[in-house]
Design a protein around this motif. Structure first.
Motif, PDB file in Angstrom:
ATOM      1  N   CYS A  29     -16.935 -34.551  -5.889  1.00 55.54           N
ATOM      2  CA  CYS A  29     -16.330 -33.905  -4.717  1.00 55.54           C
ATOM      3  C   CYS A  29     -17.012 -32.591  -4.352  1.00 55.54           C
ATOM      4  CB  CYS A  29     -14.837 -33.676  -4.947  1.00 55.54           C
ATOM      5  SG  CYS A  29     -14.421 -32.614  -6.343  1.00 55.54           S
ATOM      6  N   GLY A  30     -17.976 -32.139  -5.152  1.00 53.44           N
ATOM      7  CA  GLY A  30     -18.630 -30.872  -4.889  1.00 53.44           C
ATOM      8  C   GLY A  30     -19.921 -31.003  -4.106  1.00 53.44           C
ATOM      9  N   TYR A  31     -20.650 -29.909  -4.057  1.00 50.43           N
ATOM     10  CA  TYR A  31     -21.939 -29.819  -3.386  1.00 50.43           C
ATOM     11  C   TYR A  31     -21.851 -30.151  -1.898  1.00 50.43           C
ATOM     12  CZ  TYR A  31     -26.211 -28.171  -5.456  1.00 50.43           C
ATOM     13  OH  TYR A  31     -27.220 -27.342  -5.885  1.00 50.43           O
ATOM     14  N   GLY A  32     -20.795 -29.608  -1.263  1.00 52.35           N
ATOM     15  CA  GLY A  32     -20.657 -29.706   0.181  1.00 52.35           C
ATOM     16  C   GLY A  32     -19.932 -30.917   0.698  1.00 52.35           C
ATOM     17  N   ARG A  33     -19.608 -31.857  -0.172  1.00 49.82           N
ATOM     18  CA  ARG A  33     -19.094 -33.140   0.300  1.00 49.82           C
ATOM     19  C   ARG A  33     -17.783 -33.024   1.066  1.00 49.82           C
ATOM     20  NH1 ARG A  33     -20.268 -37.934   0.681  1.00 49.82           N
ATOM     21  NH2 ARG A  33     -22.262 -37.499  -0.326  1.00 49.82           N
ATOM     22  N   THR A  34     -16.916 -32.102   0.690  1.00 50.27           N
ATOM     23  CA  THR A  34     -15.615 -32.005   1.358  1.00 50.27           C
ATOM     24  C   THR A  34     -15.612 -31.028   2.533  1.00 50.27           C
ATOM     25  OG1 THR A  34     -14.782 -30.244  -0.087  1.00 50.27           O
ATOM     26  CG2 THR A  34     -14.425 -32.538  -0.803  1.00 50.27           C
ATOM     27  N   GLY A  35     -16.762 -30.416   2.824  1.00 53.30           N
ATOM     28  CA  GLY A  35     -16.815 -29.442   3.911  1.00 53.30           C
ATOM     29  C   GLY A  35     -16.730 -28.002   3.451  1.00 53.30           C
ATOM     30  N   ARG A  36     -16.585 -27.794   2.168  1.00 50.87           N
ATOM     31  CA  ARG A  36     -16.821 -26.502   1.518  1.00 50.87           C
ATOM     32  C   ARG A  36     -17.807 -26.781   0.395  1.00 50.87           C
ATOM     33  NH1 ARG A  36     -11.910 -22.659   1.656  1.00 50.87           N
ATOM     34  NH2 ARG A  36     -11.442 -22.666   3.879  1.00 50.87           N
ATOM     35  N   PHE A  37     -18.448 -25.731  -0.120  1.00 54.34           N
ATOM     36  CA  PHE A  37     -19.436 -26.032  -1.161  1.00 54.34           C
ATOM     37  C   PHE A  37     -18.770 -26.728  -2.341  1.00 54.34           C
ATOM     38  CE2 PHE A  37     -22.740 -25.686  -4.246  1.00 54.34           C
ATOM     39  CZ  PHE A  37     -23.905 -25.752  -3.500  1.00 54.34           C
ATOM     40  N   PHE A  38     -17.603 -26.232  -2.760  1.00 57.18           N
ATOM     41  CA  PHE A  38     -16.820 -26.884  -3.806  1.00 57.18           C
ATOM     42  C   PHE A  38     -15.448 -27.247  -3.264  1.00 57.18           C
ATOM     43  CE2 PHE A  38     -19.494 -24.212  -6.810  1.00 57.18           C
ATOM     44  CZ  PHE A  38     -20.283 -25.277  -7.213  1.00 57.18           C
ATOM     45  N   ALA A  39     -14.927 -28.377  -3.704  1.00 59.33           N
ATOM     46  CA  ALA A  39     -13.620 -28.833  -3.230  1.00 59.33           C
ATOM     47  C   ALA A  39     -12.509 -27.866  -3.625  1.00 59.33           C
ATOM     48  CB  ALA A  39     -13.322 -30.233  -3.779  1.00 59.33           C
ATOM     49  N   HIS A  40     -12.629 -27.226  -4.795  1.00 60.66           N
ATOM     50  CA  HIS A  40     -11.553 -26.318  -5.228  1.00 60.66           C
ATOM     51  C   HIS A  40     -11.455 -25.095  -4.330  1.00 60.66           C
ATOM     52  CE1 HIS A  40     -14.936 -24.362  -7.526  1.00 60.66           C
ATOM     53  NE2 HIS A  40     -14.308 -23.283  -7.105  1.00 60.66           N
ATOM     54  N   GLN A  41     -12.496 -24.820  -3.534  1.00 62.46           N
ATOM     55  CA  GLN A  41     -12.444 -23.661  -2.647  1.00 62.46           C
ATOM     56  C   GLN A  41     -11.464 -23.850  -1.495  1.00 62.46           C
ATOM     57  OE1 GLN A  41     -16.736 -23.503  -2.160  1.00 62.46           O
ATOM     58  NE2 GLN A  41     -16.885 -21.679  -3.435  1.00 62.46           N
ATOM     59  N   TRP A  42     -11.045 -25.071  -1.232  1.00 63.16           N
ATOM     60  CA  TRP A  42      -9.968 -25.321  -0.273  1.00 63.16           C
ATOM     61  C   TRP A  42      -8.608 -24.897  -0.853  1.00 63.16           C
ATOM     62  CZ3 TRP A  42     -10.944 -26.592   4.624  1.00 63.16           C
ATOM     63  CH2 TRP A  42     -12.131 -27.272   4.945  1.00 63.16           C
ATOM     64  N   LEU A  43      -8.532 -24.748  -2.178  1.00 62.96           N
ATOM     65  CA  LEU A  43      -7.238 -24.573  -2.844  1.00 62.96           C
ATOM     66  C   LEU A  43      -6.962 -23.139  -3.265  1.00 62.96           C
ATOM     67  CD1 LEU A  43      -7.434 -27.745  -5.137  1.00 62.96           C
ATOM     68  CD2 LEU A  43      -6.507 -27.558  -2.811  1.00 62.96           C
ATOM     69  N   GLY A  44      -7.952 -22.264  -3.115  1.00 62.85           N
ATOM     70  CA  GLY A  44      -7.721 -20.858  -3.445  1.00 62.85           C
ATOM     71  C   GLY A  44      -7.713 -20.554  -4.927  1.00 62.85           C
ATOM     72  N   ILE A  45      -8.501 -21.298  -5.721  1.00 62.75           N
ATOM     73  CA  ILE A  45      -8.593 -21.021  -7.153  1.00 62.75           C
ATOM     74  C   ILE A  45     -10.048 -20.724  -7.517  1.00 62.75           C
ATOM     75  CG2 ILE A  45      -6.574 -22.406  -7.730  1.00 62.75           C
ATOM     76  CD1 ILE A  45      -8.528 -24.596  -8.723  1.00 62.75           C
ATOM     77  N   ARG A  46     -10.228 -20.108  -8.681  1.00 58.05           N
ATOM     78  CA  ARG A  46     -11.564 -19.785  -9.182  1.00 58.05           C
ATOM     79  C   ARG A  46     -11.608 -20.214 -10.651  1.00 58.05           C
ATOM     80  NH1 ARG A  46     -15.644 -16.735  -6.990  1.00 58.05           N
ATOM     81  NH2 ARG A  46     -17.100 -15.695  -8.429  1.00 58.05           N
ATOM     82  N   PRO A  47     -12.143 -21.386 -10.948  1.00 56.94           N
ATOM     83  CA  PRO A  47     -12.126 -21.900 -12.321  1.00 56.94           C
ATOM     84  C   PRO A  47     -13.043 -21.117 -13.250  1.00 56.94           C
ATOM     85  CG  PRO A  47     -13.370 -23.355 -10.883  1.00 56.94           C
ATOM     86  CD  PRO A  47     -12.725 -22.337  -9.990  1.00 56.94           C
ATOM     87  N   ASP A  48     -12.825 -21.310 -14.545  1.00 61.54           N
ATOM     88  CA  ASP A  48     -13.671 -20.670 -15.546  1.00 61.54           C
ATOM     89  C   ASP A  48     -15.030 -21.364 -15.649  1.00 61.54           C
ATOM     90  OD1 ASP A  48     -11.597 -18.803 -16.577  1.00 61.54           O
ATOM     91  OD2 ASP A  48     -10.622 -20.683 -17.158  1.00 61.54           O
ATOM     92  N   ILE A  49     -15.022 -22.678 -15.495  1.00 63.60           N
ATOM     93  CA  ILE A  49     -16.243 -23.478 -15.588  1.00 63.60           C
ATOM     94  C   ILE A  49     -16.225 -24.519 -14.473  1.00 63.60           C
ATOM     95  CG2 ILE A  49     -17.590 -25.082 -17.015  1.00 63.60           C
ATOM     96  CD1 ILE A  49     -16.452 -23.772 -19.493  1.00 63.60           C
TER      97      ILE A  49
END
Length: 375
Positions: free
Chosen positions: A212-232
């Motif tokens: 789901c990453g590398y731009g596929r969802t329209g943000r660079f990472f899919a989690h960036q739509w959710l407002g979180i910042r993972p550790d890894i």
């Protein structure tokens, strides 16, 4: 010697590709909405990509990680800027499973704990630890069934919090959009509550962005739509447009220890050249934005189809699932043999669309026309 027969295959031999289309040995053209399983990010045989990889191959294709490789440092810098994680550290490996394997090991090294929480229907790979946190008993061998993983329902925070409260969880691994699991999406509320619970109880939050990453969802990472910042963060598939490569993005809170992690082929010169070419094209052609715009357009067109065989259309960007009321296998076969379209699948009833990020509105119209005609 025969091939070990592990895949059911279409009776098609693909010999050539260009952008979002491929051709078989008979010259038949196919529309590619599978992208080689989300691997083809900038389109098949992009001329700039070919030139950059060829130039590197003429200089140096491979040397070991016992010497400095300036291409690795350049890729780390570029990837940090493109993704918004320029303060993170980069470890380069070869496949999605290997990226998840190393992420889980790093979490366990750091916390000293052994348990991992994963989602129901999760898929994280086929190597030892990766398969153990994959919710599919069919692919977990007895030697991998070690009881380290606990599978919990996506978007139901209470059982996750109960498990984390026990204080023995090394990591939570999460696909913010499940691929093999059927294009199921984590909600912002769930993701934020889970991130907070991980922080409170000292568990490492790993976001599996391999599909789901590398731009596929329209943000660079899919989690960036959710407002979180993972550790890894783990990435693969689209990172090098078909060249085997993956990466682990690691928070600055983690300190490397010599000997804990390592790789022979990871981050080799040719792989880095391929990955840098991908970033060049993604930026030049604004492919992350294109994935969002064209993905929204395709979703709208699919949802507008009035057909009793379509139960639901869901997804984000160019990661879309079409849930059917009929088995997907004959539908997918007819799309290939009659309409000359490749799609992916999930389970018994879902078509999975993962086209190159260069996919256009015109090609979206063409696909919808072929799908409607076939249905």
């Amino acid at each position: 010697m025969n091939l070990f027969d592990v895949y059911p295959l279409f009776d098609v031999t693909i010999v050539r590709g260009r952008d979002c289309k491929v051709w078989d040995e008979k010259g038949q053209e196919y529309l590619d909405l599978y992208g080689g399983h989300a691997v083809i990010s900038i389109g098949h045989c992009h001329p700039y990509y070919i030139n950059k990889v060829s130039e590197q191959l003429q200089q140096l294709g491979f040397y070991s990680n016992s010497v400095k490789n300036p291409l690795q440092a350049e890729l780390a810098s570029r990837l940090g800027r493109a993704s918004g994680y320029d303060d993170y550290q980069l470890f380069l490996v070869n496949s999605g499973a290997e990226a998840n394997e190393n992420a889980l090991k790093l979490a366990s090294f750091t916390t000293g704990r052994t348990r991992v929480l994963s989602s129901e229907k999760a898929f994280h790979g086929r190597t030892s630890l990766a398969v153990e946190v994959t919710n599919n008993p069919k692919i977990v061998a007895p030697i991998n069934d070690n009881g380290h993983a606990c599978f919990l329902p996506l978007n139901d925070i209470e059982p996750w919090e109960r498990e984390l409260e026990q204080g023995d969880v090394a990591a939570v691994i999460l696909e913010c959009v499940q691929g093999v699991g059927g294009i199921r999406m984590a909600t912002p509320e769930f993701a934020r509550q889970l991130a907070a619970a991980c922080k409170k109880h000292g568990a490492v939050l790993i976001c599996d962005e391999i599909q789901c990453g590398y731009g596929r969802t329209g943000r660079f990472f899919a989690h960036q739509w959710l407002g979180i910042r993972p550790d890894i963060i783990t990435v693969a598939k689209g990172i090098a447009n078909g060249f085997p490569m993956s990466a682990v993005l690691i928070s600055p809170a983690f300190k490397p220890v010599y000997g804990q992690l390592g790789t022979t082929f990871g981050g080799n010169h040719l792989a880095c050249a391929a990955a840098l070419a991908v970033l060049d094209v993604m930026e030049e052609q604004q492919l992350v934005e294109n994935a969002r715009v064209v993905g929204d357009y395709l979703m709208e067109k699919l949802k507008g189809l009035n057909n009793e065989k379509i139960k639901e259309v869901r997804g984000r960007g160019l990661m879309i699932g079409i849930e059917l009321t009929v088995p997907q296998k004959p539908v997918r076969e007819r799309l290939v043999y009659d309409e000359h379209v490749f799609t992916g699948c999930s389970g018994d009833n879902l078509l999975r669309l993962l086209p190159p990020l260069t996919f256009s509105k015109a090609l979206a119209d063409e696909f919808v026309c072929r799908l409607e005609r076939m249905l």
